[in-house]
Design an enzyme around this catalytic site. Structure first.
Site, PDB file in Angstrom:
ATOM      1  N   GLU A   1      36.742 -53.879   5.886  1.00  0.00           N
ATOM      2  CA  GLU A   1      36.147 -55.011   6.634  1.00  0.00           C
ATOM      3  C   GLU A   1      36.703 -55.127   8.043  1.00  0.00           C
ATOM      4  OE1 GLU A   1      37.487 -55.185   3.566  1.00  0.00           O
ATOM      5  OE2 GLU A   1      35.546 -55.000   2.586  1.00  0.00           O
TER       6      GLU A   1
ATOM      7  N   ASP B   1      34.879 -57.453  -5.433  1.00  0.00           N
ATOM      8  CA  ASP B   1      35.747 -57.920  -6.526  1.00  0.00           C
ATOM      9  C   ASP B   1      35.168 -59.112  -7.276  1.00  0.00           C
ATOM     10  OD1 ASP B   1      37.297 -55.914  -5.597  1.00  0.00           O
ATOM     11  OD2 ASP B   1      38.832 -57.198  -4.704  1.00  0.00           O
TER      12      ASP B   1
ATOM     13  N   ASP C   1      37.227 -48.085   0.948  1.00  0.00           N
ATOM     14  CA  ASP C   1      37.415 -49.483   0.529  1.00  0.00           C
ATOM     15  C   ASP C   1      38.157 -50.223   1.646  1.00  0.00           C
ATOM     16  OD1 ASP C   1      37.608 -51.721  -1.137  1.00  0.00           O
ATOM     17  OD2 ASP C   1      39.353 -50.954  -2.215  1.00  0.00           O
TER      18      ASP C   1
HETATM   19  C1  NOJ Z   1      39.792 -53.663  -3.577  1.00  0.00           C
HETATM   20  C2  NOJ Z   1      38.525 -53.146  -4.189  1.00  0.00           C
HETATM   21  O1  NOJ Z   1      37.510 -54.115  -4.065  1.00  0.00           O
HETATM   22  C3  NOJ Z   1      38.773 -52.779  -5.632  1.00  0.00           C
HETATM   23  O2  NOJ Z   1      37.590 -52.284  -6.193  1.00  0.00           O
HETATM   24  C4  NOJ Z   1      39.893 -51.766  -5.723  1.00  0.00           C
HETATM   25  O3  NOJ Z   1      40.153 -51.482  -7.057  1.00  0.00           O
HETATM   26  C5  NOJ Z   1      41.140 -52.320  -5.055  1.00  0.00           C
HETATM   27  N1  NOJ Z   1      40.851 -52.664  -3.711  1.00  0.00           N
HETATM   28  C6  NOJ Z   1      42.303 -51.331  -5.078  1.00  0.00           C
HETATM   29  O4  NOJ Z   1      41.993 -50.224  -4.322  1.00  0.00           O
END
Ligand code: NOJ
Length: 1000
Positions: A574, A651, A571
């Site tokens: 980017e 998100d 995660d």
């Molecule tokens: C951002 C991610 O997009 C999300 O899915 C995740 O729960 C959070 N980071 C925490 O790791």
């Protein structure tokens, strides 16, 4: 709410106000995206300059592009044309030399690359003390391109080129032409004599050449209406451009540095954007350039009402709570675009890893002045603008969507065939808080008879956000937890992010520093920024040594407590940097080889998953002697990432609009060569009401990647908590996904060998039906003929589905019969999923409900024969062990089922090519049979048919022995709009063998 979050708890309190504010704002669901954190084109110097350039060109009646291909420099041989393009500087006799290469590949793809001649010593100096490289970044292809580059043997220059042009004939059957105009330089691509794509037809080619920074008296900045336009002021403190005269009228205020949100980007090499207009004459629709939250058919970006005002942007960013219907950048970038008109698809792939903006406009011609405004053909005009790097564009001339997508996949690689569990249901939330919590959720799924395959751990499982560790208090027994999951055929996915906590004594950061494997500041010192752990450093996977090291961290001995059923989620790659410009890294940071971050930004995430993939592969090979396929989920991606990981759309919000947007977004990934995609089911931020949650599951079963996820501040929402009738409706939807796993797996296999999308939009399936070109709220599953229209609006009782062809479609559940073409209306109350079966297909399923997909491995099959008007049907099934690479050695079965009305017989034939492991696999599958055949739309003549006759080949693969056995057939006459159907019970034919069933 803020204090309830794990990070903002006292335990993690770092006493750092900035961090608290930043992170807690990320944690706390707010209403909308923080737009002001991200640049508009107007706030991005090179985008603004190139849009202004386009405006100047459009406003001038006498504009001539200052680029000329010098005839005498043209050379052609072995499929490659080279030459020198010269850019004439205005108000000067000086020319900038730009080496041009046009490569013609055997596949029919052409590639146009423009570089800038290496600087001579002293020609330019870098700004600051930056150690950045001086040439243009030319390594994007190392990351993205893995095949499809055999040079054309047939491409040839046609001697009869018109004066001032060079004509190259190439492609399959020599049907393609590239007509290169010398002055001004431009290229027209034709197929069958018809123009499909034009480069620089509008004269927007703009190579911002390197120049020396020379002080001159301050100039008034005209850049940016933003609060940060003061950066222009900064630029003018040490202002520049002795060459300004040569580039009269250009806005120089952001040539050498540019500020945004309090960060100043020092541009060591000065301005170096590359821009080009690419037009598609006669094409009304363009698709692709993922990732954006908007319609599949891309919108115009200039010109007012119902159009965006900014270009589509590709600059991988952590845009949480992103905006709907917007050209704003998101987490990943695939600079691949397709254009569609009736019966014709073409495309381009803009291979550039820097920040890129794409303007789209459409021009419709008037047929002739006397036709009183009757509109003629539409040309879709696009304008591509990248901050740095080469101009490097691949051209695909189709003519079908699959030709274009296949050619792109040939270059960038095919989707990795995932393990079977990876296409089943994933249960995630931020966070399952202890190992006991995980075990408990696992048991509750069983208690409620809801299948699931994978449970996920978000960042809180770690010891203080130190990846590759476990919180000793809450996850004291990872091995026990993993063992319980394994016993139920289940897996765990744990998150590992690229930011490494800057805390002495943490072995990962200590090693990374001592081995010098982190991203650097422009002066060569280690870069430090803020993310979940607080102060962090970022691994630099552009470095081969860093990749090797990163890969080694996944070894069981190093990631203690991990085991074979643990897989990885990358995660924040980017990369997301909470205190960085636009929530990412400064562009003047340095990577391995002293490339600036600006050069490689869009492939940072890709470089990380590449290393993770290598790590997982090696982990199992070396330590367990297992030859299994890694599973990785990534948030950031670039062209080629499909080779390593699944992606999800980040998100989103628990709102209907986000559920709705998830369909075009996932479809768009599919036609962009990256089909293993999905959105957070339920919506990440916020609490969905039960209706929304239920509808989201009903839609989510049609995402190739099917995972529920939720933010740390949301209420628990595992499906069994919803209560009745919701829980049962959700469970049914999940069971439907499980029952159709054979069809899904077959579609994944097809994607892995042809690049075909797994879920398919109308234009892909019916490229001749213009009415379907903008449809993006319904989808076909692979080549199964399954057509779903997920409900994405509250209080819905009905659904309208568009049928493109003159064919029968049947409701999946009750065989209600519909007839295309045109729109049909279905009842769709909450417990109903609008799902049709198109006549002419055979759908393989497994109907026995199980706890996880692993437990279905030897379950029998049901074949659904869906008869259309012609009375024939076909389908395929691909199957292997669902976890290893043995399929590369023939360890799989691939069958084609055909029903022919002329002979009233159903056959199973082999599509596979035998290899070393074929026999062994087929032996394992020997006992797996077909337990049921359902014929939908069964002929009325069958009403007296009581049994079918079966002939099956010997188990040693010898042809059918001729011995016929029978199986009973039940005929069900049509009732009230529902089709007749017949059921053959227990034909007991082997799934991996050849057989024939006679219905006459
Ligand atoms: C951002 C991610 O997009 C999300 O899915 C995740 O729960 C959070 N980071 C925490 O790791």
């Amino acid at each position: 709410m803020i204090m309830s979050s794990g990070f903002c708890s006292a335990r993690n309190w770092l006493g750092f106000v900035f961090l608290l504010l930043t992170i807690c704002s990320l944690l706390s669901p707010a209403a909308a995206v923080k737009r002001e954190n991200f640049k508009t084109c107007d706030q991005s110097g090179f985008c603004k300059r190139n849009r202004a350039y386009a405006d100047t060109v459009a406003a001038s009646s006498s504009w001539t592009s200052p680029y000329r291909l010098e005839r005498g420099t043209i050379k052609f041989g072995d499929g490659i044309l080279t030459g020198a393009v010269y850019k004439k500087l205005s108000g000067s006799e000086e020319n900038i030399k730009l080496p041009l290469t046009i490569t013609f590949y055997e596949s029919g793809t052409a590639r146009v690359s423009i570089d800038e001649e290496k600087r001579q010593k002293g020609q330019i100096e870098l700004r600051h003390d930056s150690k950045a490289r001086k040439e243009r970044y030319n390594e994007a292809e190392k990351w993205a391109i893995v095949g499809g580059t055999s040079l054309s043997t047939g491409a040839a220059i046609n001697k009869e080129s018109a004066k001032g042009t060079t004509l190259v004939v190439y492609g399959p059957g020599s049907k393609f032409e590239a007509i290169i105009t010398h002055n001004p330089f431009g290229i027209e691509f034709k197929r069958d004599g018809e123009t499909q794509i034009k480069f620089n037809d509008r004269g927007l080619l703009n190579v911002e050449h390197w120049r020396r920074k020379v002080d001159k008296p301050p100039v008034e900045s005209s850049t940016s209406s933003s609060e940060d336009s003061s950066d222009g002021g900064k630029a003018s403190e040490t202002p520049a451009a002795a060459e300004a005269d040569k580039d009269a009228g250009e806005d120089e205020s952001t040539w050498w540095e540019e500020s945004f949100g309090g960060n100043t980007d020092g541009k060591a090499r000065g301005p170096e954007a590359m821009a080009l207009d690419i037009d598609f004459p006669g094409y009304e629709h363009v698709y692709g350039i993922a990732e954006h939250a908007g319609p599949l058919s891309l919108k115009e970006t200039r010109g007012g009402q119902d159009k965006y005002s900014d270009p589509y942007r590709l600059y991988n960013s952590d845009v949480f709570e992103y905006e709907m219907d917007s050209p704003m950048t998101l987490y990943g970038a695939i600079p691949f675009m397709q254009a569609q008109k009736k019966d014709s698809t073409v495309g381009v792939f803009w291979l550039n890893a820097a920040e890129t903006w794409i303007d789209i406009t459409k021009a419709t011609s008037i047929v002739n002045p006397l036709s009183l405004g009757v509109l003629g053909k539409t040309t879709t005009q696009t304008h591509w603008i990248s901050e740095a790097g080469l101009l490097d564009v691949f051209v695909f001339l189709g003519p079908t969507p699959q030709d274009v997508i296949g050619a792109y996949a040939d270059l960038t690689g095919y989707t990795a065939l995932p393990q079977q569990f990876a296409i089943a249901y994933h249960q995630c939330r931020w966070n399952y808080v202890t190992d006991t919590d995980v075990r408990d959720v696992d048991r509750k799924f069983d208690k409620h008879h809801i299948p699931y395959d994978v449970i996920w751990l978000d960042i809180e499982y770690t010891d203080g956000k130190k990846y590759f560790t476990w919180d000793p208090l809450t996850f004291g027994d990872p091995a026990g937890m993993l063992k319980q999951l394994d016993e139920h055929g289940r897996k765990l996915v744990a998150i590992i992010d690229p930011h490494i906590k800057n805390e002495g004594g943490y072995n990962v950061v200590d090693e990374m520093k001592s081995k010098d494997l982190a991203v650097k500041n422009k002066d060569g010192s280690i870069y430090e920024g803020w993310c979940w752990p607080g102060s962090s450093h970022w691994v630099d996977c552009f470095s081969p040594a860093a990749r090797k090291w990163w890969a080694s961290l996944f070894q069981y001995a190093k990631f203690k407590g991990s085991s074979t059923n643990l897989h990885i989620w990358n995660d924040m790659n980017e990369p997301s940097v909470f205190n960085g410009p636009e929530t990412t890294m400064p562009k003047d940071n340095l990577h391995y080889g002293n490339w600036e971050h600006r050069d490689v930004h869009n492939i940072y995430g890709h470089s990380l998953i590449n290393a993770t993939y290598e790590g997982l592969l090696a982990r199992d090979k070396a330590e367990e002697k297992r030859n299994v396929r890694p599973f990785i989920l990534t948030r950031s991606f670039y062209s080629g990432s499909q080779r390593y990981a699944a992606m999800w759309t980040g998100d989103n919000l628990a709102e209907w609009s986000h559920l709705e947007a998830s369909i075009p977004m996932t479809l768009s990934m599919g036609i962009s060569g990256y089909p293993f995609a999905g959105a957070d089911v339920g919506g990440f931020f916020g609490n969905p009401d039960k209706e929304l949650l239920t509808r989201w599951y009903q839609a989510g079963i049609f995402y190739p990647f099917f995972r529920a996820h939720a933010h740390i501040d949301t209420r628990r929402r595992e499906p069994y908590l919803a209560g009745e009738p919701y829980t049962e409706i959700i469970a049914k939807a999940i069971r439907l996904r499980y029952s159709l796993l054979p069809a899904w797996y077959t579609a994944f296999h097809e994607a892995s060998v042809t690049g075909a999308p797994i879920i398919r939009p109308n234009y892909y399936v019916f490229p001749g039906d213009e009415k379907g070109f903008a449809i993006d709220d319904q989808l076909y599953v692979g080549n199964t003929g399954l057509l779903a229209k997920p409900v994405t609006k509250a209080d819905t009782k009905h659904a309208t589905i568009y049928l493109a062809d003159k064919e029968k479609y049947y409701d999946y559940f009750d065989f209600w019969t519909y007839e295309g073409p045109g729109e049909v209306h279905l009842n769709a109350p909450l417990d109903t999923i609008p799902l049709l079966m198109q006549g002419g297909h055979i759908i393989p399923r497994r109907d026995r409900p199980r706890r996880s997909s692993g437990l279905m491995k030897f379950d029998p099959f049901t074949l659904v024969i869906v008869l259309g008007h012609a009375g024939d049907a076909e389908g395929t099934l691909y199957l292997d062990d669902g976890e290893s690479f043995d399929y590369n050695e023939g360890g799989f079965l691939h069958r084609k089922f055909s029903y022919r009305s002329a002979t009233a017989s159903l056959t199973s034939e082999d599509l596979g090519s035998p290899g070393k492991k074929t026999k062994e696999y087929l032996k394992q599958m020997e006992r797996v049979r077909v337990e049921k055949i359902i014929v939908v739309g069964a002929p009325a003549a069958w009403k007296n048919l009581k049994e079918v006759g079966i002939t099956e080949e010997e188990s040693n693969g010898q042809s059918a022995a001729g011995a016929v056995r029978n199986a009973p057939l039940e005929f069900h006459a049509p009732v009230e709009g529902r089709a007749a159907f017949a059921v053959v019970r227990n034909p007991a034919v082997r799934i991996g063998a050849g057989w024939k069933i006679n219905f006459a």
